[in-house]
Scaffold this motif. Structure first.
Motif, PDB file in Angstrom:
ATOM      1  N   ALA A 129       0.881  -1.171   0.000  1.00 48.44           N
ATOM      2  CA  ALA A 129       0.000   0.000   0.000  1.00 48.44           C
ATOM      3  C   ALA A 129       0.914   1.215   0.000  1.00 48.44           C
ATOM      4  O   ALA A 129       1.665   1.432   0.952  1.00 48.44           O
ATOM      5  CB  ALA A 129      -0.912   0.003   1.222  1.00 48.44           C
ATOM      6  N   GLY A 130       0.896   1.975  -1.074  1.00 48.95           N
ATOM      7  CA  GLY A 130       1.795   3.106  -1.213  1.00 48.95           C
ATOM      8  C   GLY A 130       1.094   4.422  -0.935  1.00 48.95           C
ATOM      9  O   GLY A 130      -0.126   4.552  -1.107  1.00 48.95           O
ATOM     10  N   ARG A 137      -3.753  -1.886  12.243  1.00 48.49           N
ATOM     11  CA  ARG A 137      -4.660  -2.810  11.552  1.00 48.49           C
ATOM     12  C   ARG A 137      -3.889  -3.824  10.708  1.00 48.49           C
ATOM     13  O   ARG A 137      -4.465  -4.559   9.902  1.00 48.49           O
ATOM     14  CB  ARG A 137      -5.620  -2.020  10.642  1.00 48.49           C
ATOM     15  N   GLY A 138      -2.564  -3.849  10.871  1.00 51.44           N
ATOM     16  CA  GLY A 138      -1.757  -4.842  10.187  1.00 51.44           C
ATOM     17  C   GLY A 138      -1.278  -4.459   8.808  1.00 51.44           C
ATOM     18  O   GLY A 138      -0.759  -5.303   8.067  1.00 51.44           O
ATOM     19  N   LEU A 139      -1.439  -3.189   8.444  1.00 53.33           N
ATOM     20  CA  LEU A 139      -1.014  -2.740   7.115  1.00 53.33           C
ATOM     21  C   LEU A 139       0.055  -1.660   7.248  1.00 53.33           C
ATOM     22  O   LEU A 139      -0.217  -0.560   7.746  1.00 53.33           O
ATOM     23  CB  LEU A 139      -2.206  -2.192   6.328  1.00 53.33           C
ATOM     24  N   SER A 140       1.266  -1.975   6.807  1.00 57.44           N
ATOM     25  CA  SER A 140       2.336  -0.979   6.804  1.00 57.44           C
ATOM     26  C   SER A 140       2.323  -0.256   5.464  1.00 57.44           C
ATOM     27  O   SER A 140       2.393  -0.887   4.410  1.00 57.44           O
ATOM     28  CB  SER A 140       3.692  -1.663   7.020  1.00 57.44           C
ATOM     29  N   ILE A 141       2.222   1.055   5.505  1.00 51.35           N
ATOM     30  CA  ILE A 141       2.120   1.853   4.283  1.00 51.35           C
ATOM     31  C   ILE A 141       3.507   2.325   3.867  1.00 51.35           C
ATOM     32  O   ILE A 141       4.259   2.882   4.675  1.00 51.35           O
ATOM     33  CB  ILE A 141       1.189   3.071   4.493  1.00 51.35           C
ATOM     34  N   ALA A 161       8.586   0.812   7.331  1.00 53.64           N
ATOM     35  CA  ALA A 161       7.612   1.898   7.402  1.00 53.64           C
ATOM     36  C   ALA A 161       7.483   2.481   8.801  1.00 53.64           C
ATOM     37  O   ALA A 161       7.349   3.694   8.966  1.00 53.64           O
ATOM     38  CB  ALA A 161       6.242   1.415   6.914  1.00 53.64           C
ATOM     39  N   MET A 162       7.542   1.637   9.818  1.00 54.81           N
ATOM     40  CA  MET A 162       7.403   2.125  11.179  1.00 54.81           C
ATOM     41  C   MET A 162       8.745   2.276  11.878  1.00 54.81           C
ATOM     42  O   MET A 162       8.836   2.926  12.918  1.00 54.81           O
ATOM     43  CB  MET A 162       6.491   1.199  11.987  1.00 54.81           C
ATOM     44  N   ALA A 163       9.810   1.690  11.299  1.00 49.93           N
ATOM     45  CA  ALA A 163      11.148   1.902  11.856  1.00 49.93           C
ATOM     46  C   ALA A 163      11.632   3.313  11.545  1.00 49.93           C
ATOM     47  O   ALA A 163      12.387   3.917  12.314  1.00 49.93           O
ATOM     48  CB  ALA A 163      12.123   0.871  11.289  1.00 49.93           C
TER      49      ALA A 163
END
Length: 515
Positions: free
Chosen positions: A284-285, A302-306, A327-329
């Motif tokens: 998901a970009g 929700r389990g989706l890294s954008i 994405a979250m790092a």
């Protein structure tokens, strides 16, 4: 050796992938496999060449909403060697007349709902010889008649990567729009630069929701998916509830989605968001504007890294990309340079800055525009020794990750200090009741400029200006704290969802003067 020849993507996939699904128009329900899609595009190319006398280098204007017809026109232009000219259907007749007068298209292909507008433009721009109507649903129109009456036209054989594929006009938020020249090579290199890190393959199933007249809709990820031989579903107009339904429906088997922050914000606000199954999504970009970190956190929960990224019309568009695994790092980062381009961050003198220091991002590579149509002056101002000046304020951290802080034109100076609105907006989005946020700089007698936060709140919210300012004081230096907070029902946006800060500045500067 000379420039590389352009090869026909559709003919290749018709030979190799045949009856597998290529494109599907969700509005009309029309679906074409690769043989059918290539056949329609080839017959349309025959119509352009034989009936309408369109030849290599001629511009073909397109004024229509999203549909598979839009993609057919692009690839038919490729087969003829014509230059694809997508037009923003939200523009007024005078604005379209300016663009058409500059690009000088031989013809306009328009959706039925834009026929009156197209006729008005053609009446003002004498070079337009034909106005062809298409209804986006396969109905009885000149467009469909032209396809049915003509035999397939083979792709032109002497087209190279240096030839023009399209002219895409910038939004014109800072003045008259400029036509960025897009070569076939730029489109190819974007398919490679974007396709590999975002895991695009023949098995990709992508939902295209952004306007196809914009590079974000056409090239993230629509064209790269077609290049790879995947499947593209086309949505006429973005609908957050319908997007969530399609993403969660295993019958579609969706693997890819791309949107601007507004798309993701609107989907997250729907009750259906908490029930949607995102497990089949590979990528998901997001791009087109600074991304609030709380928005990334909402989807991560929700389990989706954008996957964030950065690009421009002039860069075809991909320049920087962040892998979903990071994405979250590195929240807020637009990642690292994609494979086939190079970047620099420079100061006002064009000298490279050190890591951690802010400057302007410059880009060079085969994905960069050769310049602006009919605007050698603008080309000279924007490109230096092959380096494109993006106009974006950027920094690189010690690990080599890039952060787009804001458009340099959106930055304002308060008491001699640079303030980047995106940084302040990230803090504002930490407030649960804030749905949309925009920070602009307004004239101030004492400080030169001070910030004004324009917010959209959730229905029934009791958040006050004092609440907002108290939150900012805990996390921002004093010169970054907005002087004023204003609440509105909605923020002005362009067709791709970008907030029109120039419109906000004009509105609130006028109100300040009247006060």
């Amino acid at each position: 050796m000379g420039s590389v020849r352009v090869f026909d993507w559709l003919e290749h996939h018709a030979n190799f992938r045949g009856t597998e699904k290529a494109v599907c128009d969700l509005e009309s329900g029309r679906s074409y496999n690769w043989i059918e899609f290539n056949d329609r595009c080839s017959r349309l190319a025959g119509y352009l060449k034989h009936d309408l006398s369109i030849k290599k280098g001629d511009r073909v204007g397109v004024l229509m909403a999203n549909s598979t017809d839009f993609l057919e026109i692009q690839f038919a232009c490729n087969k003829v060697g014509a230059v694809f000219l997508p037009l923003n259907w939200r523009l007024t007749v005078p604005e379209l007349v300016f663009i058409a007068g500059d690009a000088a298209p031989e013809m306009l292909i328009c959706g039925s709902e834009f026929k009156e507008v197209a006729d008005a433009v053609a009446a003002e721009v004498t070079c337009v010889r034909h106005v062809i109507e298409a209804d986006g649903a396969g109905g009885k129109t000149a467009y469909e008649d032209g396809i049915s009456r003509n035999t397939p036209l083979p792709a032109i054989s002497d087209l190279t990567h240096d030839d023009l594929a399209a002219i895409m006009y910038t939004s014109g938020t800072t003045g008259l729009p400029k036509g960025a020249m897009i070569t076939h090579g730029m489109t190819f290199w974007n398919a490679i630069n974007l396709g590999m890190p975002h895991r695009i393959s023949p098995d990709t199933v992508h939902l295209s929701v952004l306007p196809l007249f914009h590079t974000g809709g056409l090239n993230c990820y629509t064209n790269p998916v077609i290049h790879a031989g995947g499947t593209v579903y086309i949505m006429r107009n973005f609908d957050p509830v319908e997007c969530l339904r399609i993403i969660g429906d295993p019958d579609y088997g969706l693997t890819h989605f791309f949107g601007v922050p507004a798309n993701y914000q609107f989907m997250a606000q729907q009750p259906e968001f908490q029930k949607t199954d995102f497990s089949r999504m590979k990528t998901a970009g997001i791009g087109g504007a600074p991304v609030p970190v709380p928005l990334l956190e909402t989807y991560h929960a929700r389990g989706l890294s954008i996957a964030q990224g950065f690009g421009m019309t002039e860069t075809s568009p991909t320049v920087l990309g962040l892998d979903t695994s990071e994405a979250m790092a590195k929240p807020g980062s637009t990642g690292k340079p994609v494979l086939h381009n190079e970047v620099r961050i420079v100061d006002e003198n064009g000298e490279d800055v050190v890591p951690g220091e802010m400057g302007e991002l410059w880009v060079r590579g085969p994905n960069i525009t050769p310049g602006y149509w009919n605007r050698p002056d603008a080309t000279a101002e924007t490109i230096t020794d092959g380096w494109l000046h993006t106009g974006d304020a950027c920094r690189m951290d010690e690990d080599g990750f890039y952060y787009i802080l804001d458009r340099t034109k959106d930055m304002y100076i308060s008491g001699g200090e640079n303030v980047y609105p995106a940084e302040v907006e990230n803090i504002l989005y930490q407030l649960d009741d804030v749905v949309e946020a925009a920070v602009i700089g307004l004239p101030d007698e004492k400080w030169g400029e001070t910030g004004c936060a324009v917010l959209v709140l959730k229905a029934g919210s009791s958040v006050t200006e004092s609440d907002v300012l108290a939150h900012c004081k805990l996390q921002l230096a004093s010169f970054k704290i907005p002087k004023n907070v204003t609440f509105v029902k909605a923020l002005p946006r362009n067709a791709t969802g970008k907030i029109l800060k120039r419109t906000l500045r004009e509105q609130f500067e006028k109100e300040t003067i009247l006060q």
